[in-house]
Scaffold this motif. Structure first.
Motif, PDB file in Angstrom:
ATOM      1  N   LEU A 230      54.138  21.159  82.402  1.00 28.84           N
ATOM      2  CA  LEU A 230      54.528  21.463  83.776  1.00 28.84           C
ATOM      3  C   LEU A 230      54.572  22.970  84.023  1.00 28.84           C
ATOM      4  CD1 LEU A 230      57.394  18.844  84.249  1.00 28.84           C
ATOM      5  CD2 LEU A 230      55.195  18.872  85.450  1.00 28.84           C
ATOM      6  N   ALA A 231      55.146  23.714  83.064  1.00 26.38           N
ATOM      7  CA  ALA A 231      55.289  25.164  83.242  1.00 26.38           C
ATOM      8  C   ALA A 231      53.926  25.852  83.272  1.00 26.38           C
ATOM      9  CB  ALA A 231      56.141  25.735  82.119  1.00 26.38           C
ATOM     10  N   ILE A 232      53.059  25.478  82.326  1.00 25.66           N
ATOM     11  CA  ILE A 232      51.738  26.119  82.263  1.00 25.66           C
ATOM     12  C   ILE A 232      50.884  25.731  83.463  1.00 25.66           C
ATOM     13  CG2 ILE A 232      49.618  26.292  80.891  1.00 25.66           C
ATOM     14  CD1 ILE A 232      51.353  25.806  78.410  1.00 25.66           C
ATOM     15  N   ARG A 233      51.019  24.474  83.886  1.00 26.52           N
ATOM     16  CA  ARG A 233      50.272  24.006  85.052  1.00 26.52           C
ATOM     17  C   ARG A 233      50.682  24.765  86.314  1.00 26.52           C
ATOM     18  NH1 ARG A 233      47.325  19.338  86.324  1.00 26.52           N
ATOM     19  NH2 ARG A 233      47.504  18.686  88.524  1.00 26.52           N
ATOM     20  N   MET A 234      51.970  25.095  86.417  1.00 31.69           N
ATOM     21  CA  MET A 234      52.468  25.795  87.598  1.00 31.69           C
ATOM     22  C   MET A 234      51.889  27.198  87.733  1.00 31.69           C
ATOM     23  SD  MET A 234      56.484  24.616  87.697  1.00 31.69           S
ATOM     24  CE  MET A 234      56.884  25.796  88.979  1.00 31.69           C
ATOM     25  N   ILE A 235      51.544  27.804  86.580  1.00 31.75           N
ATOM     26  CA  ILE A 235      50.964  29.152  86.676  1.00 31.75           C
ATOM     27  C   ILE A 235      49.437  29.105  86.734  1.00 31.75           C
ATOM     28  CG2 ILE A 235      52.924  30.219  85.535  1.00 31.75           C
ATOM     29  CD1 ILE A 235      51.386  30.349  82.979  1.00 31.75           C
ATOM     30  N   GLY A 236      48.884  27.893  86.837  1.00 30.42           N
ATOM     31  CA  GLY A 236      47.451  27.763  87.095  1.00 30.42           C
ATOM     32  C   GLY A 236      46.561  27.569  85.886  1.00 30.42           C
ATOM     33  N   TRP A 237      47.118  27.500  84.694  1.00 34.29           N
ATOM     34  CA  TRP A 237      46.283  27.315  83.486  1.00 34.29           C
ATOM     35  C   TRP A 237      46.174  25.825  83.178  1.00 34.29           C
ATOM     36  CZ3 TRP A 237      49.009  31.586  80.115  1.00 34.29           C
ATOM     37  CH2 TRP A 237      48.746  32.840  80.681  1.00 34.29           C
ATOM     38  N   ARG A 238      45.422  25.116  83.993  1.00 33.42           N
ATOM     39  CA  ARG A 238      45.382  23.660  83.930  1.00 33.42           C
ATOM     40  C   ARG A 238      44.764  23.149  82.621  1.00 33.42           C
ATOM     41  NH1 ARG A 238      46.240  20.968  88.801  1.00 33.42           N
ATOM     42  NH2 ARG A 238      46.710  22.373  90.535  1.00 33.42           N
ATOM     43  N   ARG A 239      43.734  23.804  82.154  1.00 29.23           N
ATOM     44  CA  ARG A 239      43.084  23.339  80.922  1.00 29.23           C
ATOM     45  C   ARG A 239      44.016  23.497  79.720  1.00 29.23           C
ATOM     46  NH1 ARG A 239      37.014  25.083  79.810  1.00 29.23           N
ATOM     47  NH2 ARG A 239      36.865  23.808  81.706  1.00 29.23           N
ATOM     48  N   LEU A 240      44.680  24.630  79.630  1.00 27.34           N
ATOM     49  CA  LEU A 240      45.635  24.842  78.541  1.00 27.34           C
ATOM     50  C   LEU A 240      46.795  23.849  78.643  1.00 27.34           C
ATOM     51  CD1 LEU A 240      46.667  26.418  76.107  1.00 27.34           C
ATOM     52  CD2 LEU A 240      47.709  28.069  77.698  1.00 27.34           C
ATOM     53  N   ALA A 241      47.249  23.611  79.875  1.00 25.97           N
ATOM     54  CA  ALA A 241      48.344  22.661  80.082  1.00 25.97           C
ATOM     55  C   ALA A 241      47.950  21.268  79.600  1.00 25.97           C
ATOM     56  CB  ALA A 241      48.721  22.627  81.562  1.00 25.97           C
ATOM     57  N   ALA A 242      46.721  20.853  79.941  1.00 27.28           N
ATOM     58  CA  ALA A 242      46.251  19.533  79.518  1.00 27.28           C
ATOM     59  C   ALA A 242      46.131  19.450  78.001  1.00 27.28           C
ATOM     60  CB  ALA A 242      44.906  19.233  80.172  1.00 27.28           C
ATOM     61  N   THR A 243      45.729  20.541  77.364  1.00 23.12           N
ATOM     62  CA  THR A 243      45.599  20.569  75.902  1.00 23.12           C
ATOM     63  C   THR A 243      46.964  20.413  75.232  1.00 23.12           C
ATOM     64  OG1 THR A 243      43.650  22.008  76.039  1.00 23.12           O
ATOM     65  CG2 THR A 243      44.837  21.948  73.934  1.00 23.12           C
ATOM     66  N   VAL A 244      47.948  21.132  75.746  1.00 24.34           N
ATOM     67  CA  VAL A 244      49.305  21.057  75.179  1.00 24.34           C
ATOM     68  C   VAL A 244      49.850  19.639  75.306  1.00 24.34           C
ATOM     69  CG1 VAL A 244      51.694  21.806  75.483  1.00 24.34           C
ATOM     70  CG2 VAL A 244      49.843  23.494  75.530  1.00 24.34           C
ATOM     71  N   LEU A 245      49.702  19.045  76.476  1.00 32.47           N
ATOM     72  CA  LEU A 245      50.189  17.683  76.690  1.00 32.47           C
ATOM     73  C   LEU A 245      49.446  16.694  75.806  1.00 32.47           C
ATOM     74  CD1 LEU A 245      52.022  15.735  78.212  1.00 32.47           C
ATOM     75  CD2 LEU A 245      50.247  15.583  79.991  1.00 32.47           C
ATOM     76  N   GLY A 246      48.127  16.865  75.718  1.00 31.10           N
ATOM     77  CA  GLY A 246      47.320  15.966  74.890  1.00 31.10           C
ATOM     78  C   GLY A 246      47.719  16.021  73.425  1.00 31.10           C
ATOM     79  N   LEU A 247      47.959  17.232  72.913  1.00 27.13           N
ATOM     80  CA  LEU A 247      48.369  17.369  71.513  1.00 27.13           C
ATOM     81  C   LEU A 247      49.720  16.707  71.260  1.00 27.13           C
ATOM     82  CD1 LEU A 247      47.294  21.057  70.777  1.00 27.13           C
ATOM     83  CD2 LEU A 247      46.255  18.971  69.866  1.00 27.13           C
ATOM     84  N   SER A 248      50.621  16.816  72.228  1.00 22.63           N
ATOM     85  CA  SER A 248      51.936  16.194  72.077  1.00 22.63           C
ATOM     86  C   SER A 248      51.819  14.674  72.018  1.00 22.63           C
ATOM     87  CB  SER A 248      52.848  16.589  73.247  1.00 22.63           C
ATOM     88  OG  SER A 248      53.021  17.988  73.303  1.00 22.63           O
ATOM     89  N   ILE A 249      50.955  14.127  72.862  1.00 23.62           N
ATOM     90  CA  ILE A 249      50.756  12.677  72.875  1.00 23.62           C
ATOM     91  C   ILE A 249      50.081  12.217  71.591  1.00 23.62           C
ATOM     92  CG2 ILE A 249      49.520  10.786  74.008  1.00 23.62           C
ATOM     93  CD1 ILE A 249      49.883  12.354  76.658  1.00 23.62           C
ATOM     94  N   VAL A 250      49.076  12.962  71.161  1.00 19.44           N
ATOM     95  CA  VAL A 250      48.373  12.606  69.926  1.00 19.44           C
ATOM     96  C   VAL A 250      49.319  12.638  68.730  1.00 19.44           C
ATOM     97  CG1 VAL A 250      46.610  13.381  68.274  1.00 19.44           C
ATOM     98  CG2 VAL A 250      46.081  13.259  70.711  1.00 19.44           C
TER      99      VAL A 250
END
Length: 262
Positions: free
Chosen positions: A28-48
């Protein structure tokens, strides 16, 4: 915030479900500052991470690394004779009167049962129960683990005069240091869960104890469990993975045990 609290928090945050919650917050924090790809990577790694650690083959591998070391450390432990049997905390939840008036057995309660068995077999004339309570130390309602273990041993038929309580230790390092001061060089049998044996033995050796290890709570062989429990993701497998990871990380990187050396 002292080191004990900080390490407990970090150990909790590095594994699911806390690490997944951290991943969501960071997403959520990274997405708010506009780094959507990095945000998706962080979330994906957490789920994995959560999914991988939930698979029984993964938890079995991690626990197996610890238990293989434990088997070598306990293989030649004689059944007799010791100055004391030492039970490390972690097998019972203390009572917290008036909310709960009786201790609560946990997965590690085999530690206490095994201590009673060894005492009855004549392995040692006394049992040292070692374990404090953070809540009790902070003035809360809980009693200590040592007191909870004493009550359980009494219920198992061990005489009160044969039980020695050490109710100050909050971790394995303090367990070893306090027991060392009590036995004054005497030989002891240290009982703990199999996954915890390698770290407990390492710390006992650092502390200069004359000791033998006794492991309990061994993982059941695959043939003793249904096939779905061996392959399908589960909360139990996640719990085993988390516990093993904490032990492996502590074995590799925790240097606090150096304080035991004399």
């Amino acid at each position: 915030m002292n080191t004990f609290i900080l390490l407990k928090i970090l150990a909790t945050l590095m594994v699911p479900p806390a690490s997944l919650a951290v991943g969501v917050v960071l997403w959520l924090a990274i997405r708010m500052i506009g780094w959507r790809r990095l945000a998706a990577t962080v979330l994906g790694l957490s789920i994995v991470q959560t999914l991988v650690l939930s698979f029984p083959p993964v938890s079995g591998m991690l626990v197996g690394l610890l238990e293989s070391k434990a088997r070598s450390l306990t293989a030649d432990s004689p059944l007799c004779c010791y100055e004391a049997i030492v039970v490390l905390g972690g097998g019972i939840a203390p009572a917290a009167p008036p909310h709960t008036t009786e201790p609560e057995l946990t997965e590690g309660s085999d530690r206490i049962w095994q201590a009673a068995r060894l005492y009855r077999a004549g392995a040692a004339p006394k049992i040292i129960v070692s374990g404090g309570s953070f809540v009790e130390r902070q003035g809360g309602p809980a009693t200590t683990e040592a007191e909870a273990m004493r009550r359980f041993l009494l219920a198992l038929g061990v005489p009160d005069a044969a039980i020695v309580s050490e109710g100050k230790a909050l971790n394995t390092i303090e367990n070893i240091a306090n027991v060392r001061d009590m036995v004054k060089g005497g030989r002891v049998a240290i009982i703990t869960s199999a996954y915890h044996v390698p770290r407990a033995a390492k710390l006992a050796a650092k502390g200069g104890l004359d000791f033998a290890m006794v492991g309990v709570d061994w993982s059941p062989p695959g043939a003793a469990t249904p096939w779905w429990d061996r392959w399908l993701p589960s909360v139990m497998a996640l719990n085993y993975s988390n516990r093993a990871l904490r032990e492996l990380v502590a074995l590799a990187f925790d240097r606090r045990g150096e304080s035991l050396a004399r």
